[in-house]
Scaffold this motif. Structure first.
Motif, PDB file in Angstrom:
ATOM      1  N   MET A   1      -0.514  -0.341   1.074  1.00  0.00           N
ATOM      2  CA  MET A   1      -1.616  -1.218   1.470  1.00  0.00           C
ATOM      3  C   MET A   1      -1.106  -2.553   2.010  1.00  0.00           C
ATOM      4  O   MET A   1      -1.896  -3.429   2.342  1.00  0.00           O
ATOM      5  N   GLY A   2       0.218  -2.700   2.064  1.00  0.00           N
ATOM      6  CA  GLY A   2       0.786  -3.941   2.574  1.00  0.00           C
ATOM      7  C   GLY A   2       0.900  -5.027   1.540  1.00  0.00           C
ATOM      8  O   GLY A   2       1.073  -6.203   1.884  1.00  0.00           O
ATOM      9  N   GLY A   3       0.810  -4.670   0.260  1.00  0.00           N
ATOM     10  CA  GLY A   3       0.883  -5.665  -0.807  1.00  0.00           C
ATOM     11  C   GLY A   3       2.294  -5.843  -1.326  1.00  0.00           C
ATOM     12  O   GLY A   3       3.236  -5.181  -0.884  1.00  0.00           O
ATOM     13  N   LYS A   4       2.430  -6.750  -2.282  1.00  0.00           N
ATOM     14  CA  LYS A   4       3.726  -7.048  -2.871  1.00  0.00           C
ATOM     15  C   LYS A   4       3.952  -6.212  -4.123  1.00  0.00           C
ATOM     16  O   LYS A   4       3.028  -5.947  -4.876  1.00  0.00           O
ATOM     17  N   THR A   5       5.204  -5.798  -4.296  1.00  0.00           N
ATOM     18  CA  THR A   5       5.592  -5.101  -5.510  1.00  0.00           C
ATOM     19  C   THR A   5       6.841  -5.784  -6.077  1.00  0.00           C
ATOM     20  O   THR A   5       7.492  -6.556  -5.371  1.00  0.00           O
ATOM     21  N   PRO A   6       7.200  -5.514  -7.325  1.00  0.00           N
ATOM     22  CA  PRO A   6       8.384  -6.146  -7.898  1.00  0.00           C
ATOM     23  C   PRO A   6       9.638  -5.802  -7.108  1.00  0.00           C
ATOM     24  O   PRO A   6       9.729  -4.714  -6.528  1.00  0.00           O
ATOM     25  N   PRO A   7      10.623  -6.699  -7.033  1.00  0.00           N
ATOM     26  CA  PRO A   7      11.885  -6.392  -6.359  1.00  0.00           C
ATOM     27  C   PRO A   7      12.507  -5.131  -6.937  1.00  0.00           C
ATOM     28  O   PRO A   7      12.310  -4.820  -8.110  1.00  0.00           O
ATOM     29  N   PRO A   8      13.270  -4.358  -6.130  1.00  0.00           N
ATOM     30  CA  PRO A   8      13.840  -3.088  -6.605  1.00  0.00           C
ATOM     31  C   PRO A   8      14.587  -3.185  -7.912  1.00  0.00           C
ATOM     32  O   PRO A   8      14.468  -2.332  -8.769  1.00  0.00           O
ATOM     33  N   LYS A   9      15.370  -4.229  -8.103  1.00  0.00           N
ATOM     34  CA  LYS A   9      16.163  -4.354  -9.318  1.00  0.00           C
ATOM     35  C   LYS A   9      15.304  -4.670 -10.542  1.00  0.00           C
ATOM     36  O   LYS A   9      15.762  -4.533 -11.658  1.00  0.00           O
ATOM     37  N   GLN A  10      14.056  -5.092 -10.304  1.00  0.00           N
ATOM     38  CA  GLN A  10      13.190  -5.451 -11.415  1.00  0.00           C
ATOM     39  C   GLN A  10      12.042  -4.476 -11.586  1.00  0.00           C
ATOM     40  O   GLN A  10      11.180  -4.666 -12.409  1.00  0.00           O
TER      41      GLN A  10
END
Length: 217
Positions: free
Chosen positions: A205-214
């Protein structure tokens, strides 16, 4: 565009089905006052989701879970939680002395709000970092659970014995604590099992998700 149109189509079907089930639950509920109190969250959440749909549509995962949470509430409202047939079957299967259907409701009361809070926090960019997102999502769940228990307490004071069907304690002196515990279990289960799926849908949906390492395991 095709996926968006298809999703919109299925959401309209789900909304129609939910309204039909709501009408069914309200035809001859065991206790009318209890029915109104149990389905009140639906009467609040559905208009909010409709009004915010264009500006802030939720992930498909959340819509599915919200639908099933509504089903749990409507069935509980129709029969009253202590009298839901499914609960008696579970009690017989597990050898319980009380109808445990209300615990299903409180489990969903933790599972769904945890993911709603997580999605809002992430997509709004309010929080960064896995641990803080998890912590705040669980805090939101416990705040909602505690507020609900306070509402039950207020209903008991205002209605006296007339609130018994709404409270559904079934003689359990630790009902309030176990209700909150099941909400906590629901939130933990959601955050342990559904965050990757939610992350994928948020990203789509074009939203933000936690960084890969987190990202959650």
């Amino acid at each position: 565009m095709h996926n968006h149109t298809q999703r919109h189509h299925w959401l309209l079907i789900a909304l129609g089905l939910m309204l039909a089930l709501l009408a069914w639950s309200g035809v001859r509920p065991y206790d009318r006052a209890t029915w109104w109190m149990e389905i009140a969250p639906i009467l609040i959440a559905v208009p909010v989701m409709l009004l915010s749909y264009r500006r802030f549509p939720l992930s498909s995962l959340l819509y599915v879970l919200i639908f099933w949470h509504a089903v749990v509430l409507m069935v509980g409202g129709a029969y009253s939680y202590a009298r839901v047939p499914l609960g008696f079957e579970i009690a017989q299967l597990l050898g319980l002395h009380r109808n445990p259907y209300d615990k299903i409701g409180h489990f969903f009361q933790g599972l769904v709000p945890a993911l709603v809070a997580r999605e809002i926090l992430l997509r709004g960019g309010f929080v960064q970092g896995r641990k803080m997102v998890v912590f705040l999502a669980i805090c939101v769940v416990m705040a909602i659970s505690a507020t609900y228990e306070l509402i039950e307490w207020g209903a008991a004071l205002a209605m006296g014995q007339g609130a018994d069907e709404f409270l559904g304690t079934q003689g359990d002196p630790w009902d309030t604590q176990s209700d909150m515990f099941f909400a906590l279990l629901g939130s933990v289960a959601a955050l342990l099992t559904l965050t990757r799926l939610q992350d994928r849908q948020i990203a789509a949906m074009g939203g933000k998700t936690p960084p890969p390492k987190q990202r959650e395991a």
